[in-house]
Design an enzyme around this catalytic site. Structure first.
Site, short mmCIF file in Angstrom:
data_model
loop_
_atom_site.label_atom_id
_atom_site.label_comp_id
_atom_site.label_asym_id
_atom_site.label_seq_id
_atom_site.Cartn_x
_atom_site.Cartn_y
_atom_site.Cartn_z
N GLU A 146 43.12 35.37 43.75
CA GLU A 146 44.03 36.50 43.88
C GLU A 146 44.33 36.82 45.33
OE1 GLU A 146 41.13 37.78 40.51
OE2 GLU A 146 41.11 36.44 42.22
N CYS B 95 39.22 42.14 44.47
CA CYS B 95 40.59 41.74 44.16
C CYS B 95 41.39 42.88 43.53
CB CYS B 95 40.58 40.50 43.27
SG CYS B 95 39.91 39.05 44.14
#
Length: 153
Positions: free
Chosen positions: A59, A90
């Site tokens: 991510e 994330c």
């Protein structure tokens, strides 16, 4: 014309291809893509071992690439597709980059932060809330992760 579910399947397949690259490189197989106006503007797969960097999650790499593509720190009109529910780090990046939506494959029952263990992505105390869609290609995403960890034993 695609309906919403088919579009999600299409982009999740692209994230899954990134996860397969991670698998081949002996990284935890998580892949991600960022989509803006029906175009992928950022891709990433886990590179923690390769880079010896605990922040090199799929991510984070995809978000950085997308910001670079748009030349903007905010991704407010973008969707992140990722094969595994984002962790706290994330999920925080989703909020700080003001992503519109996250679509993930399978839940992370140990560190998921988009609704399973924590709910950072939709915490009303933060300055931004991210729409969450879960379960797209769930069986495939879960299988790839299980195969990876099985091979480690």
């Amino acid at each position: 014309m695609f309906n919403g579910k088919n579009i999600h399947q299409n982009y999740m397949m692209q994230a899954f291809k990134q996860a397969e690259i991670a698998f081949e490189k002996k990284e935890v197989p998580v892949g991600a893509v960022v989509v803006h106006e029906n175009r992928i503007i950022g891709r990433g797969y886990n590179q923690v071992e390769m880079l010896q960097d605990s922040t090199a999650h799929a991510e984070m790499i995809a978000i950085s690439a997308a910001c670079s593509t748009l030349q903007n720190k905010y991704l407010d009109d973008c969707t992140l597709y990722v094969t595994l529910e984002p962790c706290p780090m994330c999920a925080g990046a989703l909020v700080w980059s003001k992503l519109k939506r996250v679509v993930f494959g399978t839940m992370d029952e140990k560190a998921g932060s988009c609704g399973s263990v924590f709910n950072i992505s939709s915490n009303k105390k933060l300055n931004h809330s991210v729409e969450v869609i879960q379960g797209v290609m769930e069986a495939d995403c879960k299988f790839l992760l299980k195969e990876f960890f099985r091979s480690k034993r």
